[in-house]
Design a protein around this motif. Structure first.
Motif, mmCIF file in Angstrom:
data_model
loop_
_atom_site.group_PDB
_atom_site.id
_atom_site.type_symbol
_atom_site.label_atom_id
_atom_site.label_comp_id
_atom_site.label_asym_id
_atom_site.label_seq_id
_atom_site.Cartn_x
_atom_site.Cartn_y
_atom_site.Cartn_z
ATOM 1 N N LYS A 132 -2.326 -6.738 1.166
ATOM 2 C CA LYS A 132 -1.511 -7.837 0.661
ATOM 3 C C LYS A 132 -1.374 -7.770 -0.862
ATOM 4 O O LYS A 132 -0.317 -8.077 -1.419
ATOM 5 C CB LYS A 132 -2.114 -9.176 1.084
ATOM 6 N N LYS A 133 -2.444 -7.359 -1.554
ATOM 7 C CA LYS A 133 -2.400 -7.261 -3.016
ATOM 8 C C LYS A 133 -1.334 -6.276 -3.481
ATOM 9 O O LYS A 133 -0.743 -6.449 -4.539
ATOM 10 C CB LYS A 133 -3.760 -6.821 -3.561
ATOM 11 N N ARG A 158 1.433 -5.445 -1.487
ATOM 12 C CA ARG A 158 2.708 -6.017 -1.047
ATOM 13 C C ARG A 158 3.207 -7.110 -1.983
ATOM 14 O O ARG A 158 4.388 -7.163 -2.322
ATOM 15 C CB ARG A 158 2.564 -6.605 0.366
ATOM 16 N N SER A 159 2.310 -7.979 -2.409
ATOM 17 C CA SER A 159 2.735 -9.122 -3.223
ATOM 18 C C SER A 159 3.077 -8.729 -4.660
ATOM 19 O O SER A 159 3.670 -9.515 -5.389
ATOM 20 C CB SER A 159 1.663 -10.218 -3.201
ATOM 21 N N ASN A 160 2.732 -7.528 -5.079
ATOM 22 C CA ASN A 160 3.043 -7.064 -6.437
ATOM 23 C C ASN A 160 4.133 -6.007 -6.464
ATOM 24 O O ASN A 160 4.355 -5.376 -7.493
ATOM 25 C CB ASN A 160 1.770 -6.536 -7.115
ATOM 26 N N CYS A 161 4.825 -5.852 -5.344
ATOM 27 C CA CYS A 161 5.928 -4.891 -5.280
ATOM 28 C C CYS A 161 7.173 -5.493 -5.937
ATOM 29 O O CYS A 161 7.514 -6.654 -5.713
ATOM 30 C CB CYS A 161 6.221 -4.546 -3.827
#
Length: 144
Positions: free
Chosen positions: A133-134, A136-139
């Motif tokens: 998730k870390k 994915r959320s910073n893409c």
């Protein structure tokens, strides 16, 4: 998106570094392998910035390099200070892309640019895993 056209505003994570005497080759410029080392060190710092404890085999969420495309655009001579930028530009199920750019410090001159294809990996189980998730959320994908 062409790697040679990247600008500093295209990147989200930064590391400043200085070249070392040992980074030079017999031609008097920074050797191409040193740029890979700079980008790798900066990429590990991105993982720490995202809340990982680095990249180690004993972690449940780690990464392994799948492929890389590197463009060397300008020569550098030691000593020089550099800004290394990274951006997570794509996330798939288990793989993701890191863009990297090396610029002269406080300058828009792009010296080297690369695209790293990484795979989320669990070394304990020796298998790929879903991208965390870390990541994915910073893409920040490039708009087409």
């Amino acid at each position: 998106m062409k790697l040679q056209d990247l600008k500093k505003t295209d990147f989200d994570f930064w590391k400043k570094l200085d070249t070392r005497w040992s980074d030079m080759d017999s031609l008097g410029h920074i050797n191409h392998t040193a740029y890979l080392s700079y980008m790798e060190s900066a990429r590990v710092d991105v993982y720490v910035d995202l809340g990982f404890k680095g990249i180690r085999k004993d972690m449940n969420e780690s990464t392994i390099l799948g492929s890389m495309e590197v463009h060397y655009l300008s020569q550098c001579v030691h000593p020089v200070s550099l800004d290394v930028g990274h951006r997570i530009s794509r996330v798939g199920g288990k793989s993701f892309d890191f863009l990297a750019g090396i610029f002269l410090k406080d300058n828009e001159t792009l010296v080297c640019a690369a695209l790293f294809k990484l795979i989320a990996f669990n070394y304990k189980k020796n298998q790929s895993i879903f991208a965390p998730k870390k990541i994915r959320s910073n893409c920040r994908p490039f708009e087409s």
